[in-house]
Structures are given as C-alpha cells and as structure tokens.
Design an enzyme around this catalytic site. Sequence first.
Site, mmCIF file in Angstrom:
data_model
loop_
_atom_site.group_PDB
_atom_site.id
_atom_site.type_symbol
_atom_site.label_atom_id
_atom_site.label_comp_id
_atom_site.label_asym_id
_atom_site.label_seq_id
_atom_site.Cartn_x
_atom_site.Cartn_y
_atom_site.Cartn_z
ATOM 1 N N GLY A 138 -10.326 -10.335 -10.410
ATOM 2 C CA GLY A 138 -8.949 -10.742 -10.155
ATOM 3 C C GLY A 138 -8.080 -10.827 -11.382
ATOM 4 N N PRO A 198 -15.177 -7.719 -11.930
ATOM 5 C CA PRO A 198 -13.862 -7.109 -12.127
ATOM 6 C C PRO A 198 -13.724 -5.785 -11.379
ATOM 7 C CG PRO A 198 -15.241 -6.749 -14.054
ATOM 8 C CD PRO A 198 -16.031 -7.621 -13.128
ATOM 9 N N ARG A 220 -9.931 -4.115 -10.672
ATOM 10 C CA ARG A 220 -8.695 -3.594 -11.247
ATOM 11 C C ARG A 220 -8.736 -3.504 -12.777
ATOM 12 N NH1 ARG A 220 -3.392 -2.893 -10.948
ATOM 13 N NH2 ARG A 220 -2.003 -4.161 -12.186
ATOM 14 N N ARG A 232 0.271 0.652 -3.020
ATOM 15 C CA ARG A 232 0.484 -0.696 -3.577
ATOM 16 C C ARG A 232 1.946 -1.156 -3.585
ATOM 17 N NH1 ARG A 232 -0.583 -2.159 -8.385
ATOM 18 N NH2 ARG A 232 -1.693 -4.076 -7.909
ATOM 19 N N TYR A 277 2.229 -4.518 -1.298
ATOM 20 C CA TYR A 277 2.515 -5.824 -1.858
ATOM 21 C C TYR A 277 3.484 -5.804 -3.027
ATOM 22 C CZ TYR A 277 -2.361 -4.576 -3.218
ATOM 23 O OH TYR A 277 -3.523 -3.941 -3.543
ATOM 24 N N CYS A 293 7.852 9.763 6.631
ATOM 25 C CA CYS A 293 8.955 9.331 7.500
ATOM 26 C C CYS A 293 8.821 7.838 7.744
ATOM 27 C CB CYS A 293 8.919 10.110 8.804
ATOM 28 S SG CYS A 293 9.113 11.862 8.518
HETATM 29 C C1 LIG Z 1 -14.917 -10.728 -3.871
HETATM 30 C C2 LIG Z 1 -14.128 -9.844 -4.766
HETATM 31 N N1 LIG Z 1 -14.558 -9.641 -6.019
HETATM 32 C C3 LIG Z 1 -13.885 -8.867 -6.878
HETATM 33 C C4 LIG Z 1 -12.709 -8.255 -6.501
HETATM 34 C C5 LIG Z 1 -11.977 -7.422 -7.504
HETATM 35 O O1 LIG Z 1 -10.701 -7.901 -7.744
HETATM 36 P P1 LIG Z 1 -9.832 -7.229 -8.896
HETATM 37 O O2 LIG Z 1 -9.768 -5.787 -8.604
HETATM 38 O O3 LIG Z 1 -8.503 -7.882 -8.810
HETATM 39 O O4 LIG Z 1 -10.535 -7.531 -10.170
HETATM 40 C C6 LIG Z 1 -12.213 -8.434 -5.208
HETATM 41 C C7 LIG Z 1 -10.962 -7.787 -4.799
HETATM 42 O O5 LIG Z 1 -10.479 -7.874 -3.719
HETATM 43 C C8 LIG Z 1 -12.943 -9.253 -4.317
HETATM 44 O O6 LIG Z 1 -12.526 -9.453 -3.074
#
Ligand SMILES: Cc1ncc(COP(=O)(O)O)c(C=O)c1O
Length: 388
Positions: free
Chosen positions: A214, A243, A245, A280, A284, A309
Amino acid sequence: MILSRTQLLTAAERFGTPLYVYHAAELDAALARVQTAFGDARIFYAMKANPNLTLLARMRAVGVGFECVSAGELARAEYVGAGGDGVLVNGPAKSPEEYAAGARLGATFIVDRAEEVRLLPPASRALVRVNPALNVSTHDHLATGAKSSKFGVTPEQAPAVLAALRAAGHDARGLHVHIGSAIRDASDFSAAFARLADLRVETGNLEVLDVGGGWGIDADLPGIAREAWAAAGAFGARLWVEPGRYLVARAGTLLTKVVGTKRTGRSFLLTDAGMTELLRPMLYGAEHPVTALWDGEQQEAWDVAGPACESGDLLARDVTLPAPVPGALLAIGEAGAYGASMSSTYLTRSRPAEVLWTGTDWQLIRRRETPEEVWAAELSVSEPVLGA
Ligand SMILES: Cc1ncc(COP(=O)(O)O)c(C=O)c1O
C-alpha cells in the site's frame, strides 16, 4: 531512471500503440529500495499490480515471493516455479479451487473471516487478517482497513480466530494487515501497526507479522519500515511485506497516439488509449504524469480522452501540452501498476502489447491480442450460426 524520447518512439514504431513499456533497471531499483529499507523482511509481490509472467520470473529469480488473490494468480505463481512458503493466498471470498490450489502449492492462507477455519485444507499454514478500522489518506475505493471495508476480522475477534485455527489443527503463524493502496502518509501505517501491536497481550508471541503493502511510490519507506519492525518486534515475529504498486508503478509507461482534437465545452485531445488500457483515472481519479513526445511552442490545457463510448473515458484533465500533432505520441507515466493488469477487452478492444527495455534492447513480453483471441472462448462453447 527514465527512458529517452528516442527509445520510446522506437518502441512505438516497432510494436504499435497503445503500448505498455517497462524499464528493467527501474524495476530492479524499486526492489533494491524496498530491500534496503526493510532489511531481511520477506517480500511477497502483490501480483495484482502487474502479473506479467516475465516480470514475475525476474522477481522469482531473486527470491521474491507472491501474494495471490485468485486461482489464475496462483497458476501464474506455479508457472514461474513459486510454491511453499513463497506463496500467499489472500481474498475475502476464496473459492474451493483457490483453497485446493493453495494446498497443492503448500501456500500460506490469509484468513479473512472466522468461517475460513473450517474451509481451509487440513493442517494449513495461516495468518489472520485484521481490519484496524482506520480512515486513511487515500481514495475511498483504495482503502481496505476502514471500518466499512469488507476485509479482515476486527481486532477484538482476531485472538479468538487464531485460537480456533490452532484448535482445528492449522499452523496459525500470526497476523496480517493491509490498510489500502497509494498511501503516502507514514502515520497511517504506524496507526495500523500500533493497533496490531496492542493485540500482543492477548495473542502472546507470534511467528510472523505481515504488514501488507500500500506504499505510495513517493512514500517514506525507511519510516514505514521502522514502524513495521517495531510492531514485529513486539510479537518477537519475523516481518513479511506485500508491496505491489511500489515495485512496478514507476517502471511502466503507457504510450498512446494522438488521434485528433475537438473543442466543445472543453478542449479534448483524443488518443488511441483510454479506459480499456488504463482504468485508474476513471476508477478512482488517479492522476498520471502526461508527457508530449513532440515539440511546439504554443501551450494549452487539454483533457486527454480515449476512444470508448463512455463519458468517463478520460486519461487526464487539464494537461498543458504543446499544440497537438495527429500521430504524435503521449507518454502516460507511473503506469506500471494496475495499468496492464486492469486493461480489458470491453468493446472487443484487444489488450495492449507490453515490452521491457532490458538495457540493450526491447523484449516483447506480451503481444497485442487479436480480436479472434478476444472472442475465442465464445466459439469453444458452440459454433455460432453465422449468416442465419
Ligand atoms: C492484501 C494486499 N496486499 C498487498 C496489496 C498491494 O497493494 P499496493 O499495490 O498498493 O502495494 C494489496 C492491494 O490491493 C492487497 O489487497
């Protein structure tokens, strides 16, 4: 570490657009930053961010494990040779197939609700996901640890679920928390970790504390790591992280071609990529850096709109760009995470190709789908009556 304009133009010419391009050196650099900040924490890449097999194989080769949330993702993990304690099975509503695949791989299950105690395969390794009921600094749809979120059990329920797992013969190793995605503020993480550490009185020491992922791509990783290690230390636990993202976002760029312009209530720059390639912004309100790969003096603000469309099919709003040139290219940056993985075949559009800059050349790591591939599963059911 950015790709040059010439490199990007060459890729678009060779592979067409829309096109996802990734920079191997930036993928490596992101992983190195995580390893430096988190020391010997075990890393499980949340492959939902980008499950391309080549990217997974690269990570697997350097010992990264995988967090999987579907039978398909588990199959990808298996395909690249992951298994055992290198795989996590997560999700609020796991299917029988997902339990079976996880058991076959010897994976660790993240238990999301008390009922899972009886649904898990016998003698499973498990962690209990805790929802710390916190409002964090991200979009509502990206928050997973709020009181209103569907994920995890309450902190009050967690010790009993751990005990029930042990009583049922499972190897309940510890706790898990993941409060959402694209979170920048380190204090959100410290609040969540502290909520877990409070449970030490009831749970006693644990083998593993998994603090999820996250992290925003410009988050203070050393600060988050310090807090995570402190929480793990409270339990005498090993630290696991997930991780997604952070590991892939910066390395990816979506290349799209300018189709034309239109001035109605607003000035629209129309592109050959849109919500079907990069959801994305629509899903959001995510903002991605947009760079024109052409020169020009006159600067003007444009809404970058895709070909679907759908009124919401916008990649960016109010982007200042030189006077558009049809056929020229736009680079949509920070698109390596939840870009290709969320691309869809809506409107029978073929999902884009993906290429990796290895340092010496472009490697095609996913070719563009054909329309026939998009509808292939319909033909396998029954031959449609053509021309009837
Ligand atoms: C349980 C869990 N772990 C890890 C992640 C990875 O999150 P991020 O891509 O924001 O690091 C997510 C994303 O939805 C998740 O649901």
